[in-house]
Motif scaffolding. Structure first.
Motif, mmCIF file in Angstrom:
data_model
loop_
_atom_site.group_PDB
_atom_site.id
_atom_site.type_symbol
_atom_site.label_atom_id
_atom_site.label_comp_id
_atom_site.label_asym_id
_atom_site.label_seq_id
_atom_site.Cartn_x
_atom_site.Cartn_y
_atom_site.Cartn_z
ATOM 1 N N MET A 1 0.832 -0.802 0.032
ATOM 2 C CA MET A 1 -0.248 0.740 -0.309
ATOM 3 C C MET A 1 0.693 0.810 0.125
ATOM 4 S SD MET A 1 -3.284 0.888 2.239
ATOM 5 C CE MET A 1 -2.494 2.137 3.567
ATOM 6 N N ILE A 2 0.535 2.110 -0.865
ATOM 7 C CA ILE A 2 1.466 2.815 -1.070
ATOM 8 C C ILE A 2 0.440 4.353 -0.633
ATOM 9 C CG2 ILE A 2 1.971 4.945 -2.467
ATOM 10 C CD1 ILE A 2 2.448 2.401 -4.389
ATOM 11 N N LYS A 3 1.349 5.644 0.851
ATOM 12 C CA LYS A 3 0.689 5.555 1.105
ATOM 13 C C LYS A 3 0.928 7.665 0.611
ATOM 14 C CE LYS A 3 -0.411 4.658 6.143
ATOM 15 N NZ LYS A 3 -0.186 5.034 6.938
ATOM 16 N N LYS A 4 0.269 8.546 0.218
ATOM 17 C CA LYS A 4 0.582 9.381 -0.514
ATOM 18 C C LYS A 4 0.457 11.288 0.394
ATOM 19 C CE LYS A 4 1.456 11.511 -5.218
ATOM 20 N NZ LYS A 4 1.026 11.395 -6.619
ATOM 21 N N GLU A 19 5.983 9.725 -1.156
ATOM 22 C CA GLU A 19 4.924 8.744 -1.309
ATOM 23 C C GLU A 19 5.855 7.632 -0.458
ATOM 24 O OE1 GLU A 19 4.963 7.325 -4.995
ATOM 25 O OE2 GLU A 19 3.656 8.520 -5.930
ATOM 26 N N VAL A 20 5.155 6.711 0.925
ATOM 27 C CA VAL A 20 5.923 6.029 1.681
ATOM 28 C C VAL A 20 5.583 4.778 0.866
ATOM 29 C CG1 VAL A 20 5.223 4.549 3.923
ATOM 30 C CG2 VAL A 20 5.333 7.391 3.439
ATOM 31 N N GLN A 21 6.267 3.991 0.243
ATOM 32 C CA GLN A 21 6.035 2.452 -0.441
ATOM 33 C C GLN A 21 6.427 1.124 0.827
ATOM 34 O OE1 GLN A 21 8.208 3.413 -3.930
ATOM 35 N NE2 GLN A 21 7.054 4.769 -4.396
ATOM 36 N N GLY A 22 6.151 1.050 1.543
ATOM 37 C CA GLY A 22 6.380 0.222 2.902
ATOM 38 C C GLY A 22 7.430 0.977 3.358
ATOM 39 N N ARG A 23 8.272 0.289 3.523
ATOM 40 C CA ARG A 23 9.948 0.889 4.412
ATOM 41 C C ARG A 23 10.829 1.928 3.539
ATOM 42 N NH1 ARG A 23 12.190 -2.095 8.656
ATOM 43 N NH2 ARG A 23 14.318 -1.738 7.691
ATOM 44 N N GLY A 35 12.697 21.583 -13.063
ATOM 45 C CA GLY A 35 12.158 20.670 -13.359
ATOM 46 C C GLY A 35 11.721 19.590 -12.264
ATOM 47 N N GLU A 36 11.830 18.057 -12.578
ATOM 48 C CA GLU A 36 11.539 16.840 -10.887
ATOM 49 C C GLU A 36 12.857 16.597 -11.166
ATOM 50 O OE1 GLU A 36 9.377 13.297 -11.007
ATOM 51 O OE2 GLU A 36 8.461 14.735 -12.217
ATOM 52 N N GLU A 37 12.716 16.753 -9.602
ATOM 53 C CA GLU A 37 13.712 16.219 -8.678
ATOM 54 C C GLU A 37 12.940 14.740 -7.318
ATOM 55 O OE1 GLU A 37 17.569 17.835 -7.271
ATOM 56 O OE2 GLU A 37 16.176 19.333 -7.376
ATOM 57 N N THR A 38 14.293 13.832 -7.765
ATOM 58 C CA THR A 38 13.095 12.033 -6.336
ATOM 59 C C THR A 38 14.460 12.344 -6.032
ATOM 60 O OG1 THR A 38 11.853 11.763 -8.969
ATOM 61 C CG2 THR A 38 12.258 10.488 -6.763
ATOM 62 N N HIS A 39 13.628 11.414 -4.575
ATOM 63 C CA HIS A 39 14.947 11.584 -3.987
ATOM 64 C C HIS A 39 14.570 10.620 -2.816
ATOM 65 C CE1 HIS A 39 16.876 15.693 -4.047
ATOM 66 N NE2 HIS A 39 16.030 16.118 -3.749
ATOM 67 N N ASP A 40 15.647 9.750 -3.128
ATOM 68 C CA ASP A 40 14.775 7.895 -2.034
ATOM 69 C C ASP A 40 15.528 8.127 -1.015
ATOM 70 O OD1 ASP A 40 13.454 7.351 -4.228
ATOM 71 O OD2 ASP A 40 14.850 6.342 -4.905
ATOM 72 N N PHE A 41 14.752 7.614 0.334
ATOM 73 C CA PHE A 41 15.050 7.840 1.791
ATOM 74 C C PHE A 41 14.976 5.696 2.342
ATOM 75 C CE2 PHE A 41 14.088 12.316 0.898
ATOM 76 C CZ PHE A 41 15.408 12.947 1.294
ATOM 77 N N LEU A 42 15.447 5.602 3.071
ATOM 78 C CA LEU A 42 15.305 3.893 3.648
ATOM 79 C C LEU A 42 14.688 4.973 5.450
ATOM 80 C CD1 LEU A 42 18.198 2.321 2.457
ATOM 81 C CD2 LEU A 42 15.868 2.761 1.683
ATOM 82 N N SER A 43 14.592 5.913 5.497
ATOM 83 C CA SER A 43 14.236 6.182 6.882
ATOM 84 C C SER A 43 13.835 7.409 7.306
ATOM 85 C CB SER A 43 15.589 6.073 8.204
ATOM 86 O OG SER A 43 16.344 6.494 7.719
#
Length: 76
Positions: A1-4, A19-23, A35-43
């Motif tokens: 489940m993805i929370k936005k 978006e919270v995609q699991g962990r 433009g568009e930038e995407t950042h991924d975090f693990l915590s």
């Protein structure tokens, strides 16, 4: 489940969503300048560290404005 979550949305070209995609936490920042930038975090602590670096209190005219943005990040 993805929370936005929407951190802010000024128009179709200046917004930040998370978006919270699991962990995994995926932050998308869209601006008319960069433009568009995407950042991924693990915590969440990593996300909060990035947020405090990206939005230093000195850049805001009022502390309430800064608090509003930081509270949006805390609610993720």
């Amino acid at each position: 489940m993805i929370k936005k979550h929407t951190i802010y949305k000024k128009d179709n070209w200046n917004m930040m969503t998370i978006e919270v995609q699991g962990r995994k936490i995926v932050l998308r920042e869209i601006s008319d300048e960069w433009g568009e930038e995407t950042h991924d975090f693990l915590s969440r602590p990593a996300l909060m560290q990035w947020a405090s670096d990206r939005f230093p209190k000195e850049r805001f005219e009022t502390e309430a404005e800064w608090e509003e943005i930081m509270n949006a990040f805390r609610e993720v």
